[in-house]
Scaffold this motif. Structure first.
Motif, mmCIF file in Angstrom:
data_model
loop_
_atom_site.group_PDB
_atom_site.id
_atom_site.type_symbol
_atom_site.label_atom_id
_atom_site.label_comp_id
_atom_site.label_asym_id
_atom_site.label_seq_id
_atom_site.Cartn_x
_atom_site.Cartn_y
_atom_site.Cartn_z
ATOM 1 N N PRO A 46 -9.111 8.887 -5.771
ATOM 2 C CA PRO A 46 -9.656 7.701 -5.105
ATOM 3 C C PRO A 46 -8.883 7.419 -3.820
ATOM 4 O O PRO A 46 -7.925 8.120 -3.484
ATOM 5 C CB PRO A 46 -9.418 6.586 -6.136
ATOM 6 C CG PRO A 46 -8.955 7.266 -7.385
ATOM 7 C CD PRO A 46 -8.341 8.560 -6.968
ATOM 8 N N LEU A 47 -9.283 6.393 -3.104
ATOM 9 C CA LEU A 47 -8.484 5.906 -1.984
ATOM 10 C C LEU A 47 -7.141 5.396 -2.498
ATOM 11 O O LEU A 47 -7.067 4.819 -3.591
ATOM 12 C CB LEU A 47 -9.215 4.779 -1.264
ATOM 13 C CG LEU A 47 -10.506 5.147 -0.530
ATOM 14 C CD1 LEU A 47 -11.244 3.877 -0.099
ATOM 15 C CD2 LEU A 47 -10.204 6.024 0.676
ATOM 16 N N LEU A 48 -6.090 5.613 -1.724
ATOM 17 C CA LEU A 48 -4.751 5.140 -2.072
ATOM 18 C C LEU A 48 -4.258 4.221 -0.964
ATOM 19 O O LEU A 48 -4.341 4.559 0.213
ATOM 20 C CB LEU A 48 -3.781 6.318 -2.229
ATOM 21 C CG LEU A 48 -4.172 7.435 -3.212
ATOM 22 C CD1 LEU A 48 -3.115 8.535 -3.209
ATOM 23 C CD2 LEU A 48 -4.365 6.879 -4.615
ATOM 24 N N HIS A 49 -3.716 3.044 -1.347
ATOM 25 C CA HIS A 49 -3.213 2.131 -0.307
ATOM 26 C C HIS A 49 -2.108 1.230 -0.843
ATOM 27 O O HIS A 49 -2.190 0.702 -1.948
ATOM 28 C CB HIS A 49 -4.341 1.292 0.310
ATOM 29 C CG HIS A 49 -5.243 0.579 -0.635
ATOM 30 N ND1 HIS A 49 -5.305 -0.794 -0.723
ATOM 31 C CD2 HIS A 49 -6.168 1.042 -1.517
ATOM 32 C CE1 HIS A 49 -6.216 -1.143 -1.617
ATOM 33 N NE2 HIS A 49 -6.755 -0.051 -2.118
ATOM 34 N N ILE A 50 -1.073 1.107 -0.020
ATOM 35 C CA ILE A 50 0.048 0.218 -0.331
ATOM 36 C C ILE A 50 0.452 -0.618 0.875
ATOM 37 O O ILE A 50 1.078 -1.651 0.727
ATOM 38 C CB ILE A 50 1.261 1.016 -0.869
ATOM 39 C CG1 ILE A 50 2.319 0.066 -1.451
ATOM 40 C CG2 ILE A 50 1.856 1.911 0.221
ATOM 41 C CD1 ILE A 50 3.457 0.765 -2.172
ATOM 42 N N ILE B 81 -6.695 3.194 -5.839
ATOM 43 C CA ILE B 81 -5.462 2.859 -6.544
ATOM 44 C C ILE B 81 -4.535 2.255 -5.498
ATOM 45 O O ILE B 81 -4.367 2.819 -4.422
ATOM 46 C CB ILE B 81 -4.812 4.111 -7.165
ATOM 47 C CG1 ILE B 81 -5.788 4.823 -8.118
ATOM 48 C CG2 ILE B 81 -3.524 3.750 -7.899
ATOM 49 C CD1 ILE B 81 -5.318 6.206 -8.542
ATOM 50 N N PHE B 82 -3.930 1.105 -5.821
ATOM 51 C CA PHE B 82 -3.136 0.453 -4.792
ATOM 52 C C PHE B 82 -1.964 -0.321 -5.378
ATOM 53 O O PHE B 82 -1.864 -0.534 -6.588
ATOM 54 C CB PHE B 82 -4.008 -0.447 -3.923
ATOM 55 C CG PHE B 82 -4.485 -1.735 -4.568
ATOM 56 C CD1 PHE B 82 -3.985 -2.964 -4.172
ATOM 57 C CD2 PHE B 82 -5.480 -1.707 -5.551
ATOM 58 C CE1 PHE B 82 -4.437 -4.141 -4.727
ATOM 59 C CE2 PHE B 82 -5.944 -2.881 -6.114
ATOM 60 C CZ PHE B 82 -5.416 -4.114 -5.707
ATOM 61 N N SER B 83 -1.071 -0.707 -4.502
ATOM 62 C CA SER B 83 0.061 -1.551 -4.853
ATOM 63 C C SER B 83 0.357 -2.443 -3.659
ATOM 64 O O SER B 83 -0.354 -2.403 -2.641
ATOM 65 C CB SER B 83 1.270 -0.712 -5.248
ATOM 66 O OG SER B 83 2.297 -1.529 -5.793
ATOM 67 N N HIS B 84 1.404 -3.267 -3.790
ATOM 68 C CA HIS B 84 1.702 -4.237 -2.734
ATOM 69 C C HIS B 84 3.194 -4.255 -2.453
ATOM 70 O O HIS B 84 4.004 -4.357 -3.385
ATOM 71 C CB HIS B 84 1.234 -5.627 -3.155
ATOM 72 C CG HIS B 84 1.110 -6.598 -2.023
ATOM 73 N ND1 HIS B 84 0.236 -6.408 -0.980
ATOM 74 C CD2 HIS B 84 1.743 -7.764 -1.755
ATOM 75 C CE1 HIS B 84 0.333 -7.420 -0.124
ATOM 76 N NE2 HIS B 84 1.258 -8.254 -0.569
ATOM 77 N N LEU B 85 3.535 -4.153 -1.174
ATOM 78 C CA LEU B 85 4.936 -4.156 -0.768
ATOM 79 C C LEU B 85 5.490 -5.583 -0.788
ATOM 80 O O LEU B 85 4.821 -6.532 -0.400
ATOM 81 C CB LEU B 85 5.078 -3.562 0.629
ATOM 82 C CG LEU B 85 4.670 -2.086 0.759
ATOM 83 C CD1 LEU B 85 4.686 -1.661 2.227
ATOM 84 C CD2 LEU B 85 5.582 -1.188 -0.067
ATOM 85 N N ALA B 86 6.746 -5.698 -1.219
ATOM 86 C CA ALA B 86 7.357 -7.015 -1.382
ATOM 87 C C ALA B 86 8.037 -7.534 -0.128
ATOM 88 O O ALA B 86 8.106 -8.749 0.092
ATOM 89 C CB ALA B 86 8.383 -6.971 -2.526
ATOM 90 N N ALA B 87 8.558 -6.624 0.715
ATOM 91 C CA ALA B 87 9.364 -7.072 1.856
ATOM 92 C C ALA B 87 9.260 -6.098 3.021
ATOM 93 O O ALA B 87 10.264 -5.757 3.654
ATOM 94 C CB ALA B 87 10.815 -7.249 1.436
ATOM 95 N N LYS C 54 -4.640 -1.628 -9.838
ATOM 96 C CA LYS C 54 -3.418 -2.137 -9.198
ATOM 97 C C LYS C 54 -2.192 -1.653 -9.977
ATOM 98 O O LYS C 54 -2.101 -1.808 -11.200
ATOM 99 C CB LYS C 54 -3.451 -3.672 -9.180
ATOM 100 C CG LYS C 54 -2.220 -4.343 -8.566
ATOM 101 C CD LYS C 54 -2.240 -4.221 -7.060
ATOM 102 C CE LYS C 54 -1.097 -4.992 -6.398
ATOM 103 N NZ LYS C 54 -1.332 -6.451 -6.399
ATOM 104 N N LEU C 55 -1.236 -1.069 -9.252
ATOM 105 C CA LEU C 55 0.021 -0.606 -9.845
ATOM 106 C C LEU C 55 1.156 -1.528 -9.419
ATOM 107 O O LEU C 55 1.224 -1.944 -8.259
ATOM 108 C CB LEU C 55 0.318 0.826 -9.400
ATOM 109 C CG LEU C 55 -0.766 1.875 -9.688
ATOM 110 C CD1 LEU C 55 -0.314 3.246 -9.184
ATOM 111 C CD2 LEU C 55 -1.100 1.926 -11.177
ATOM 112 N N ASN C 56 2.026 -1.857 -10.332
ATOM 113 C CA ASN C 56 3.184 -2.685 -10.022
ATOM 114 C C ASN C 56 4.362 -1.792 -9.657
ATOM 115 O O ASN C 56 4.854 -1.032 -10.484
ATOM 116 C CB ASN C 56 3.557 -3.557 -11.224
ATOM 117 C CG ASN C 56 4.813 -4.368 -10.961
ATOM 118 O OD1 ASN C 56 5.015 -4.856 -9.848
ATOM 119 N ND2 ASN C 56 5.656 -4.501 -11.976
ATOM 120 N N THR C 57 4.807 -1.900 -8.405
ATOM 121 C CA THR C 57 5.920 -1.072 -7.939
ATOM 122 C C THR C 57 7.152 -1.903 -7.588
ATOM 123 O O THR C 57 8.086 -1.386 -6.971
ATOM 124 C CB THR C 57 5.497 -0.246 -6.713
ATOM 125 O OG1 THR C 57 5.014 -1.140 -5.682
ATOM 126 C CG2 THR C 57 4.403 0.752 -7.070
ATOM 127 N N GLY C 58 7.146 -3.184 -7.955
ATOM 128 C CA GLY C 58 8.332 -3.986 -7.704
ATOM 129 C C GLY C 58 8.088 -5.402 -7.242
ATOM 130 O O GLY C 58 9.005 -6.222 -7.241
#
Length: 373
Positions: A200-204, A162-168, A129-133
């Motif tokens: 790897p798979l990439l998803h956000i 590898i993934f991250s999560h959108l805030a808004a 998990k990557l922190n993008t904001g």
């Protein structure tokens, strides 16, 4: 279909199938689909929902905690299961049940490597998990070299995604921030990919992300709330179908004269001769006190009946003055003629909180795909 004879949450698998197919149609056919079934599949039934999603063709499932994943495995679910928020005390159970952990901090990464080495694992699938904001879980950009070194220096792990999560992603006023998150994720993930030597798979993208930012689908998207019928946007909501309908019955109807009061703390005062009905559902079932005092209401034979007085633990009272009804008649709390978003908003909350809060003592009734409701 017979009317409800108790408080029951009907779960419509036809609606689930419709939502899955609608969301799947928004992305390219080669993009994988991860279905989120945490929190009892957003308040419904995680095993039933996961089995239907397997049938529909989902590529991945995701839960929040390890015990949720174990329950799915013990009930025959075979698809890969991502555990979004594992704790190191459960790592042995993760491996035992072939679950795939999200590794989001240096401590968690080191601990899982240690457990995997002790259990003699090789190329065990994990997710980074990557922190993008959003600033909840995840590695920050300066930590990527450390993450890469720890992973490449052991043969026990293989990064599945590898993934991250959108805030808004549902808020167009935050478009610049969202685009910035996507750009940062692209940079950070490729920085890690180059050091790993494989992709790897990439998803956000979450539900709103896959609808509003389809070009950011990368190689997989995740959907939770959308599968259950909610799009965080009125236009999208109109394309989706809420899978849950909460029904109950009228236990008793009482005629009250002007000046009488109803419920604890005498919270409702009758201003004219009225008929007040009692329903066998309350805040112990997930219909919280925020919905009382005429803020929200229910549907009785297609007519709106406000909730009066304070919501009790096991009971709510509604005003059925002028409504042709009797004891034993069906009442719809949300679903059908009353969209759950409307009910939630009346109480000042959101659909997520409403639907995930329906307690397990409420009977679940499964409506198979193709059944007449």
């Amino acid at each position: 279909m017979p009317e409800a004879k108790e408080t029951v949450l009907e779960i419509d698998l036809g609606a689930l199938a419709h939502n899955y197919r609608y969301l799947r149609s928004k992305i390219d056919s080669d993009v994988k689909f991860l279905s989120v079934v945490k929190a009892h599949a957003y308040g419904s039934d995680s095993v039933v929902i996961a089995k239907k999603l397997e049938e529909l063709g989902t590529d991945y499932l995701a839960v929040a905690y390890v015990e949720e994943g174990i329950r799915l495995r013990e009930n025959g679910i075979t698809k890969p299961i991502l555990v979004l928020h594992p704790q190191f005390t459960h790592f042995e159970s993760i491996i035992e049940h072939c679950l795939e952990p999200n590794l989001y901090s240096e401590k968690i990464l080191r601990e899982f490597i240690s457990t995997a080495e002790r259990l003699k694992q090789k190329n065990y699938p994990v997710h980074i998990k990557l922190n993008t904001g959003l600033n909840r879980l995840g590695f920050d950009q300066p930590e990527i070299p450390l993450v890469a070194d720890l992973i490449t220096n052991t043969s026990t792990l293989k990064v599945a995604s590898i993934f991250s999560h959108l805030a808004a992603s549902e808020d167009w006023k935050e478009r610049d921030f969202t685009v910035g998150q996507i750009d940062l994720f692209r940079k950070m993930s490729w920085q890690l990919v180059e050091k790993l030597g494989y992709e790897p798979l990439l998803h956000i993208c979450n539900t709103s992300g896959l609808i509003n930012y389809p070009k950011a689908a990368f190689s997989m998207v995740r959907s939770g709330i959308g599968l259950y019928g909610y799009g965080n946007d009125k236009n999208v909501d109109s394309e989706l179908r809420p899978i849950g309908t909460l029904k109950t019955i009228i236990s008793q109807i009482r005629k009250l004269d002007k000046g009488a009061t109803v419920g604890y703390n005498r919270a409702f005062k009758v201003e004219k001769p009225s008929r007040i009905a009692t329903l066998p559902v309350g805040h112990a079932d997930g219909i919280n006190r925020i919905y009382g005092k005429q803020k929200a209401g229910v549907m009785v034979h297609g007519k709106f009946a406000p909730i009066v007085g304070n919501v009790c633990m096991d009971i709510i009272m509604i005003d059925v003055t002028g409504i042709d009804c009797e004891e034993g008649d069906e009442v719809i709390i949300f679903g059908g003629p009353q969209h759950p978003v409307k009910f939630a908003e009346a109480g000042g909350t959101i659909s997520y909180e409403l639907i995930t809060g329906i307690q397990r003592r409420v009977t679940r009734k499964i409506i198979p795909e193709g059944s007449e409701k």
